[in-house]
Design a protein around this motif. Sequence first.
Motif, PDB file in Angstrom:
ATOM      1  N   LYS A   1       0.890  -0.992   0.000  1.00  0.00           N
ATOM      2  CA  LYS A   1       0.092  -0.074   0.037  1.00  0.00           C
ATOM      3  C   LYS A   1       0.848   1.302   0.070  1.00  0.00           C
ATOM      4  CE  LYS A   1      -0.592  -0.328   5.051  1.00  0.00           C
ATOM      5  NZ  LYS A   1      -1.605  -0.767   6.011  1.00  0.00           N
ATOM      6  N   TYR A   2       1.949   1.037   0.283  1.00  0.00           N
ATOM      7  CA  TYR A   2       3.009   2.314   0.260  1.00  0.00           C
ATOM      8  C   TYR A   2       3.753   2.223  -1.180  1.00  0.00           C
ATOM      9  CZ  TYR A   2       2.179   1.513   5.096  1.00  0.00           C
ATOM     10  OH  TYR A   2       1.613   1.373   6.374  1.00  0.00           O
ATOM     11  N   GLY A   3       3.402   1.431  -2.017  1.00  0.00           N
ATOM     12  CA  GLY A   3       4.308   1.377  -3.397  1.00  0.00           C
ATOM     13  C   GLY A   3       5.027   0.094  -3.263  1.00  0.00           C
TER      14      GLY A   3
ATOM     15  N   GLY B   1       4.155   8.486  -1.707  1.00  0.00           N
ATOM     16  CA  GLY B   1       3.308   9.637  -2.018  1.00  0.00           C
ATOM     17  C   GLY B   1       3.350  10.422  -0.671  1.00  0.00           C
ATOM     18  N   THR B   2       2.477  11.529  -0.908  1.00  0.00           N
ATOM     19  CA  THR B   2       2.414  12.487  -0.012  1.00  0.00           C
ATOM     20  C   THR B   2       1.194  12.453   0.987  1.00  0.00           C
ATOM     21  OG1 THR B   2       3.751  14.188  -1.071  1.00  0.00           O
ATOM     22  CG2 THR B   2       2.459  15.019   0.629  1.00  0.00           C
ATOM     23  N   LEU B   3       0.929  12.530   2.307  1.00  0.00           N
ATOM     24  CA  LEU B   3      -0.133  12.812   2.747  1.00  0.00           C
ATOM     25  C   LEU B   3      -0.786  13.954   3.182  1.00  0.00           C
ATOM     26  CD1 LEU B   3       0.616   9.950   5.768  1.00  0.00           C
ATOM     27  CD2 LEU B   3      -0.971   9.891   3.636  1.00  0.00           C
ATOM     28  N   TRP B   4       0.215  15.008   3.312  1.00  0.00           N
ATOM     29  CA  TRP B   4      -0.144  16.382   3.316  1.00  0.00           C
ATOM     30  C   TRP B   4       1.059  17.246   3.497  1.00  0.00           C
ATOM     31  CZ3 TRP B   4      -0.565  13.493   7.937  1.00  0.00           C
ATOM     32  CH2 TRP B   4      -0.068  14.028   9.112  1.00  0.00           C
TER      33      TRP B   4
ATOM     34  N   VAL C   1       4.565  15.475   4.872  1.00  0.00           N
ATOM     35  CA  VAL C   1       4.402  14.114   5.474  1.00  0.00           C
ATOM     36  C   VAL C   1       4.224  13.135   4.505  1.00  0.00           C
ATOM     37  CG1 VAL C   1       3.257  12.886   7.145  1.00  0.00           C
ATOM     38  CG2 VAL C   1       3.678  15.045   7.576  1.00  0.00           C
ATOM     39  N   LEU C   2       5.171  12.079   4.460  1.00  0.00           N
ATOM     40  CA  LEU C   2       5.185  11.190   3.408  1.00  0.00           C
ATOM     41  C   LEU C   2       4.052   9.752   3.762  1.00  0.00           C
ATOM     42  CD1 LEU C   2       8.746  10.583   2.443  1.00  0.00           C
ATOM     43  CD2 LEU C   2       7.057  12.146   1.235  1.00  0.00           C
ATOM     44  N   ASN C   3       3.560   9.283   2.904  1.00  0.00           N
ATOM     45  CA  ASN C   3       2.866   7.946   3.083  1.00  0.00           C
ATOM     46  C   ASN C   3       3.750   6.965   2.926  1.00  0.00           C
ATOM     47  OD1 ASN C   3       0.758   6.158   3.030  1.00  0.00           O
ATOM     48  ND2 ASN C   3       0.456   6.069   0.829  1.00  0.00           N
ATOM     49  N   TRP C   4       4.222   6.633   4.176  1.00  0.00           N
ATOM     50  CA  TRP C   4       5.304   5.598   4.362  1.00  0.00           C
ATOM     51  C   TRP C   4       5.297   5.187   5.788  1.00  0.00           C
ATOM     52  CZ3 TRP C   4       7.939   3.471   1.184  1.00  0.00           C
ATOM     53  CH2 TRP C   4       9.255   2.415   1.742  1.00  0.00           C
TER      54      TRP C   4
ATOM     55  N   ILE D   1       8.925  12.930   7.690  1.00  0.00           N
ATOM     56  CA  ILE D   1       8.677  14.532   7.184  1.00  0.00           C
ATOM     57  C   ILE D   1      10.083  14.789   6.209  1.00  0.00           C
ATOM     58  CG2 ILE D   1       8.678  17.090   7.779  1.00  0.00           C
ATOM     59  CD1 ILE D   1       8.058  15.973  10.767  1.00  0.00           C
ATOM     60  N   GLN D   2       9.509  15.353   5.070  1.00  0.00           N
ATOM     61  CA  GLN D   2      10.332  15.572   3.943  1.00  0.00           C
ATOM     62  C   GLN D   2      10.337  17.021   3.537  1.00  0.00           C
ATOM     63  OE1 GLN D   2       9.877  13.714  -0.140  1.00  0.00           O
ATOM     64  NE2 GLN D   2      11.332  12.405   0.422  1.00  0.00           N
ATOM     65  N   LEU D   3      11.711  17.497   3.534  1.00  0.00           N
ATOM     66  CA  LEU D   3      11.611  19.026   3.380  1.00  0.00           C
ATOM     67  C   LEU D   3      12.425  19.229   2.108  1.00  0.00           C
ATOM     68  CD1 LEU D   3      13.728  19.604   6.786  1.00  0.00           C
ATOM     69  CD2 LEU D   3      11.244  19.557   6.330  1.00  0.00           C
ATOM     70  N   TYR D   4      11.860  20.565   1.439  1.00  0.00           N
ATOM     71  CA  TYR D   4      12.548  20.734   0.055  1.00  0.00           C
ATOM     72  C   TYR D   4      12.607  22.473   0.053  1.00  0.00           C
ATOM     73  CZ  TYR D   4      10.018  16.561  -1.897  1.00  0.00           C
ATOM     74  OH  TYR D   4       9.723  15.425  -2.179  1.00  0.00           O
ATOM     75  N   GLY D   5      13.837  22.699  -0.548  1.00  0.00           N
ATOM     76  CA  GLY D   5      14.233  24.171  -0.571  1.00  0.00           C
ATOM     77  C   GLY D   5      15.404  24.373  -1.375  1.00  0.00           C
ATOM     78  N   GLU D   6      15.422  25.592  -1.955  1.00  0.00           N
ATOM     79  CA  GLU D   6      16.647  25.882  -2.882  1.00  0.00           C
ATOM     80  C   GLU D   6      17.825  26.209  -2.132  1.00  0.00           C
ATOM     81  OE1 GLU D   6      15.240  28.787  -5.639  1.00  0.00           O
ATOM     82  OE2 GLU D   6      13.532  27.821  -6.349  1.00  0.00           O
ATOM     83  N   ASN D   7      17.910  26.521  -1.177  1.00  0.00           N
ATOM     84  CA  ASN D   7      18.982  27.057  -0.414  1.00  0.00           C
ATOM     85  C   ASN D   7      19.469  26.008   0.716  1.00  0.00           C
ATOM     86  OD1 ASN D   7      20.208  28.449   2.296  1.00  0.00           O
ATOM     87  ND2 ASN D   7      20.593  29.794   0.685  1.00  0.00           N
ATOM     88  N   LEU D   8      20.766  25.541   0.633  1.00  0.00           N
ATOM     89  CA  LEU D   8      21.338  24.289   1.473  1.00  0.00           C
ATOM     90  C   LEU D   8      21.109  24.655   2.927  1.00  0.00           C
ATOM     91  CD1 LEU D   8      24.416  22.376   0.934  1.00  0.00           C
ATOM     92  CD2 LEU D   8      24.017  23.302   3.199  1.00  0.00           C
ATOM     93  N   GLU D   9      21.486  26.059   3.329  1.00  0.00           N
ATOM     94  CA  GLU D   9      21.458  26.358   4.766  1.00  0.00           C
ATOM     95  C   GLU D   9      20.130  26.353   5.120  1.00  0.00           C
ATOM     96  OE1 GLU D   9      22.721  30.033   7.712  1.00  0.00           O
ATOM     97  OE2 GLU D   9      23.363  30.072   5.532  1.00  0.00           O
ATOM     98  N   ASP D  10      18.981  26.589   4.513  1.00  0.00           N
ATOM     99  CA  ASP D  10      17.675  26.484   4.961  1.00  0.00           C
ATOM    100  C   ASP D  10      17.271  25.341   5.304  1.00  0.00           C
ATOM    101  OD1 ASP D  10      17.408  29.447   4.661  1.00  0.00           O
ATOM    102  OD2 ASP D  10      16.213  29.307   2.778  1.00  0.00           O
TER     103      ASP D  10
END
Length: 490
Positions: free
Chosen positions: A139-141, A284-287, A301-304, A309-318
């Motif tokens: 169910k998670y892939g 997948g993403t839950l929310w 928050v991943l469907n895992w 919790i998965q983080l996305y950002g263009e700046n490495l420091e952020d």
Amino acid sequence: MNNVCALIDRLIEISIANHIISERDIIYARNRLLALLQETEYDPSDSLNLDLYQTLDALGDIAAEKAIIADSLYAKDIFTSTIMDVFLPVPSIIEENFYNAYKRSPKEATDFFYNLSQSSNYIKMSRIAKNIQFKSDSKYGPIDITINLSKPEKDPKEIALLKTAPPNKYPACLLCIENEGYEGTLKLPDRANHRMINLNLNDKEWMLQYSPYLYYNEHCILLSKKHEPMKMTKASFYNLLHFVEKFPHYFIGSNADIPIVGGSILSHEHYQGGCYQFPIHSAGTLWEFKISKFPHVTCKVLNWPLSTIQLYGENLEDVAECTDYIYTAWQSYSDEEAEILSHTEDVPHNTITPIAQNDGRQFVMSVVLRNNRTTSEHPLGIFHPHADVQHIKKENIGLIEVMGLAILPGRLLEEIEAIKAYLQGLSDEVSDYHKPWANQLKTNYSREMAIDLYLQKALGDKFVRVLEDAGVFKLNDFGIQRFKAFIDTL
């Protein structure tokens, strides 16, 4: 004599074809191999149709027959690694070639080093090929399953010798830089043909190597030059992100730094990476949500099965600072309703398994929440494989399993065959610890089913349960409610 010369000639042919040496090196390589095999004469011979691994196995057997080495697997491994060291440049030359390739592209550099590590038999591809690998839908892939047959078991004579062998002081552990070129002993594996690449990341010196027993494509290890214990700090997140900045085609992650939820080697700071798409990478993403202190970082928050919790950002420091913010909050977080206690007296229980990627546009950090608390009901860990799945997986759930790749023990191959015979009514012999599972499988099995696929799916389902047991917030209504309560504190 002719057979020895034929094998030497074949190994030289293979090494030229693999671009380890050139024709200019033939006489030198031949003479060094003759010396190792205690031969003083050379007779030209017809070429043999053998691959690298067959050739090395044959030379190891000859060395044992001539009593140059003991007739044991570990002695033959040491001998054949010493043979391949004849063909390899010293580390500084390999490092120079690596960085010359890096000027053209990071991938070209790692391709060069990876191919060299295979061609020199440091990565033991012939044994890795024995592993059983398949995917199982969930169910998670799709989930990856490996039954690990590549690491040979020690024979009884070696086990007996180990009991009387003195403890090793040098190298201090399997990951220390002193392993580079180390011949090997009964206790420490052959490393004469082992090479590393020096890297400076986040103002610290590291060494890059590949795992000799790959669990996935280009399975690499980044290790501290100093023998110092694993410790999760803000610097850890910068280290991981600087690595994927330098090698954007690789992912890299860290085992947790405490027992039960950590890796098998906590005594030496190291990370594991490679060029592989793990199941967690396709989750997948839950929310989605935002943390006000980090407006340029998107959180998902991943469907895992493990709370991620998965983080996305263009700046490495952020991304690094946001990871540390979540980690710091989690370290002191307790939720008795969910059986999560951050500490028992002064003993910490909360940590994370971080995994970094670089998708070319943004840095990505997966933050997997972990807790290692034990109880009388779950003496090996509340968030650890529970008793009813330990017949499949009892060991720590480390980084590789967290990402959705099961590394199951080789014993399962024979045991699955016994279960297969039991389901088909051909035998009543099933290990006691598999019997409840085998009976359950028998209830749902019919002879019209493809039994191998049926058992693969059953094994995959068991591993998913292993992962679900390790998740601190279960993906049911109650667990999601408690997960959101933690996120609200951020």
